[in-house]
Design a protein around this motif. Structure first.
Motif, mmCIF file in Angstrom:
data_model
loop_
_atom_site.group_PDB
_atom_site.id
_atom_site.type_symbol
_atom_site.label_atom_id
_atom_site.label_comp_id
_atom_site.label_asym_id
_atom_site.label_seq_id
_atom_site.Cartn_x
_atom_site.Cartn_y
_atom_site.Cartn_z
ATOM 1 N N PHE A 250 0.797 -1.234 0.000
ATOM 2 C CA PHE A 250 0.000 0.000 0.000
ATOM 3 C C PHE A 250 0.826 1.279 0.000
ATOM 4 N N GLY A 251 2.128 1.159 0.263
ATOM 5 C CA GLY A 251 2.989 2.340 0.231
ATOM 6 C C GLY A 251 2.538 3.428 1.186
ATOM 7 N N GLU A 252 2.400 4.646 0.674
ATOM 8 C CA GLU A 252 2.040 5.792 1.511
ATOM 9 C C GLU A 252 0.589 5.727 1.982
ATOM 10 N N ASN A 253 -0.221 4.899 1.361
ATOM 11 C CA ASN A 253 -1.637 4.787 1.736
ATOM 12 C C ASN A 253 -1.892 3.676 2.751
ATOM 13 N N ILE A 254 -0.853 3.332 3.531
ATOM 14 C CA ILE A 254 -0.924 2.184 4.416
ATOM 15 C C ILE A 254 -1.808 2.405 5.648
ATOM 16 N N THR A 255 -1.969 3.657 6.082
ATOM 17 C CA THR A 255 -2.571 3.938 7.389
ATOM 18 C C THR A 255 -3.886 3.208 7.628
ATOM 19 N N THR A 256 -4.837 3.328 6.739
ATOM 20 C CA THR A 256 -6.146 2.696 6.938
ATOM 21 C C THR A 256 -6.032 1.180 7.017
ATOM 22 N N PHE A 257 -5.193 0.610 6.167
ATOM 23 C CA PHE A 257 -5.083 -0.844 6.091
ATOM 24 C C PHE A 257 -4.365 -1.436 7.303
ATOM 25 N N ILE A 258 -3.498 -0.632 7.940
ATOM 26 C CA ILE A 258 -2.703 -1.165 9.035
ATOM 27 C C ILE A 258 -3.394 -0.990 10.399
ATOM 28 N N ILE A 259 -4.547 -0.319 10.423
ATOM 29 C CA ILE A 259 -5.269 -0.095 11.690
ATOM 30 C C ILE A 259 -5.554 -1.411 12.415
ATOM 31 N N PRO A 260 -6.101 -2.440 11.749
ATOM 32 C CA PRO A 260 -6.344 -3.698 12.463
ATOM 33 C C PRO A 260 -5.071 -4.334 13.029
ATOM 34 N N THR A 261 -3.954 -4.212 12.306
ATOM 35 C CA THR A 261 -2.695 -4.772 12.799
ATOM 36 C C THR A 261 -2.248 -4.077 14.077
ATOM 37 N N ALA A 262 -2.344 -2.741 14.096
ATOM 38 C CA ALA A 262 -1.950 -1.980 15.291
ATOM 39 C C ALA A 262 -2.860 -2.311 16.465
ATOM 40 N N ALA A 263 -4.153 -2.432 16.201
ATOM 41 C CA ALA A 263 -5.103 -2.776 17.263
ATOM 42 C C ALA A 263 -4.857 -4.197 17.760
ATOM 43 N N TYR A 264 -4.611 -5.104 16.837
ATOM 44 C CA TYR A 264 -4.403 -6.512 17.192
ATOM 45 C C TYR A 264 -3.148 -6.681 18.042
ATOM 46 N N ALA A 265 -2.087 -5.946 17.703
ATOM 47 C CA ALA A 265 -0.824 -6.061 18.432
ATOM 48 C C ALA A 265 -1.004 -5.773 19.921
ATOM 49 N N LEU A 266 -1.813 -4.778 20.222
ATOM 50 C CA LEU A 266 -2.048 -4.436 21.632
ATOM 51 C C LEU A 266 -3.000 -5.429 22.277
ATOM 52 N N ILE A 267 -4.067 -5.771 21.583
ATOM 53 C CA ILE A 267 -5.077 -6.673 22.131
ATOM 54 C C ILE A 267 -4.501 -8.050 22.424
ATOM 55 N N MET A 268 -3.672 -8.572 21.494
ATOM 56 C CA MET A 268 -3.175 -9.939 21.659
ATOM 57 C C MET A 268 -2.256 -10.065 22.874
ATOM 58 N N MET A 269 -1.524 -9.013 23.207
ATOM 59 C CA MET A 269 -0.663 -9.066 24.386
ATOM 60 C C MET A 269 -1.498 -9.121 25.662
ATOM 61 N N ILE A 270 -2.571 -8.342 25.690
ATOM 62 C CA ILE A 270 -3.430 -8.309 26.883
ATOM 63 C C ILE A 270 -4.162 -9.642 27.054
ATOM 64 N N THR A 271 -4.771 -10.139 25.978
ATOM 65 C CA THR A 271 -5.550 -11.383 26.081
ATOM 66 C C THR A 271 -4.655 -12.586 26.378
ATOM 67 N N SER A 272 -3.455 -12.615 25.802
ATOM 68 C CA SER A 272 -2.563 -13.750 26.037
ATOM 69 C C SER A 272 -2.079 -13.792 27.483
ATOM 70 N N ILE A 273 -1.817 -12.619 28.058
ATOM 71 C CA ILE A 273 -1.396 -12.563 29.462
ATOM 72 C C ILE A 273 -2.529 -13.030 30.371
ATOM 73 N N ILE A 274 -3.752 -12.609 30.070
ATOM 74 C CA ILE A 274 -4.919 -13.064 30.839
ATOM 75 C C ILE A 274 -5.085 -14.575 30.697
#
Length: 283
Positions: A250-274
């Motif tokens: 996606f090059g410079e237009n990556i922001t919208t497409f990468i939103i789920p990845t950024a959200a998932y990165a934080l969520i997966m750490m919290i859920t895995s620790i729980i």
């Protein structure tokens, strides 16, 4: 996300180098000797995970961009972080490492294939001139080559690598966290908006795959340790690799497409620790 996208290829290469330094030929031979446990994890991660992601995108009627972003994190292999957390969960660490290694190596073919198929499915027009072969080649350079180099280093400096194994793992986890810390800092003003858009689908994907992995492994693998390993492998994805692939497509237009990845990165750490806390409490 300029800083994050610039450091992602370097971080990914170093993470894969660390993974290679933890591998031996026996890790790959294990696939032949004990194929059942590996195949269960392999199918859950490589086939079931993208299917579940697509179902969630369709059920929640996500926009094409967010749907494709969800597929991006879903087709990424498990990360080195899963190996560390599998150890904390008293899971099968050897199986975790083997799954991470094999799926990561196969990802140079599977990720471009799934992403290009998803682009066609969601009917998204890509401005940047790219090809599946080109993406696969770039992934080969930052995924496969560092793994091979890491294995060579281990072969010639086994004692040193074994003594520094814990440090190598910590560096890999820190690199992963730095990449996403850069995203959160750069996009701080938009974080709430991003999580409002992608929080629910990524949370559903993460929890549903951990549960599916847990119960599928319960009936088809050798024991509890393998069950815990596969559940964690299904829930923790290599967000750095997803970010790298997203940048290439996606090059410079990556922001919208990468939103789920950024959200998932934080969520997966919290859920895995729980998840690990629940497992250890009930052990």
């Amino acid at each position: 996300m300029e800083i994050a996208t610039k450091i992602a290829p370097i971080a990914l290469a170093l993470i894969m180098l660390g993974l290679g330094m933890s591998l031996t030929i026996h890790d790959f031979i294990r696939v032949i000797k004990i194929p059942k446990d590996f195949l269960v994890g392999f199918i859950c991660q490589l086939i079931l995970l993208p299917i579940v992601a697509l179902c969630i995108a369709l059920i929640l009627n996500l926009s094409a961009e967010l749907g494709l972003g969800l597929m991006l994190i879903a087709c990424a292999p498990g990360g080195v972080t899963s190996n560390v957390l599998t150890k904390f969960a008293d899971g099968d660490v050897a199986l975790s490492i083997t799954l991470t290694a094999v799926v990561s190596l196969i990802s140079i073919i599977s990720v471009p294939f799934i992403m290009f198929a998803s682009i066609d499915f969601f009917e998204i027009e890509i401005v940047k001139e790219i090809s599946m072969t080109g993406i696969a080649l770039k992934m080969f350079l930052v995924v496969t080559v560092p793994v091979i180099i890491g294995m060579i280093i281990r072969h010639f400096a086994k004692n040193f690598v074994d003594n520094q194994a814990s440090l190598i793992q910590k560096i890999s986890v820190i690199l992963f966290m730095l990449v996403f810390a850069a995203i959160y800092l750069e996009e701080w003003d938009n974080i709430i908006t991003y999580f409002a858009q992608a929080g629910l689908p990524t949370l559903l994907l993460n929890i549903s795959m951990m549960i599916l992995g847990f119960y599928i492994a319960k009936y088809f693998t050798s024991g509890v340790a393998q069950q815990r390993c596969i559940s964690i492998e299904c829930g923790l994805q290599n967000g750095t690799l997803a970010l790298f692939v997203g940048t290439q497509i996606f090059g410079e237009n990556i922001t919208t497409f990468i939103i789920p990845t950024a959200a998932y990165a934080l969520i997966m750490m919290i859920t895995s620790i729980i998840f690990i806390f629940i497992l250890r409490k009930n052990t």
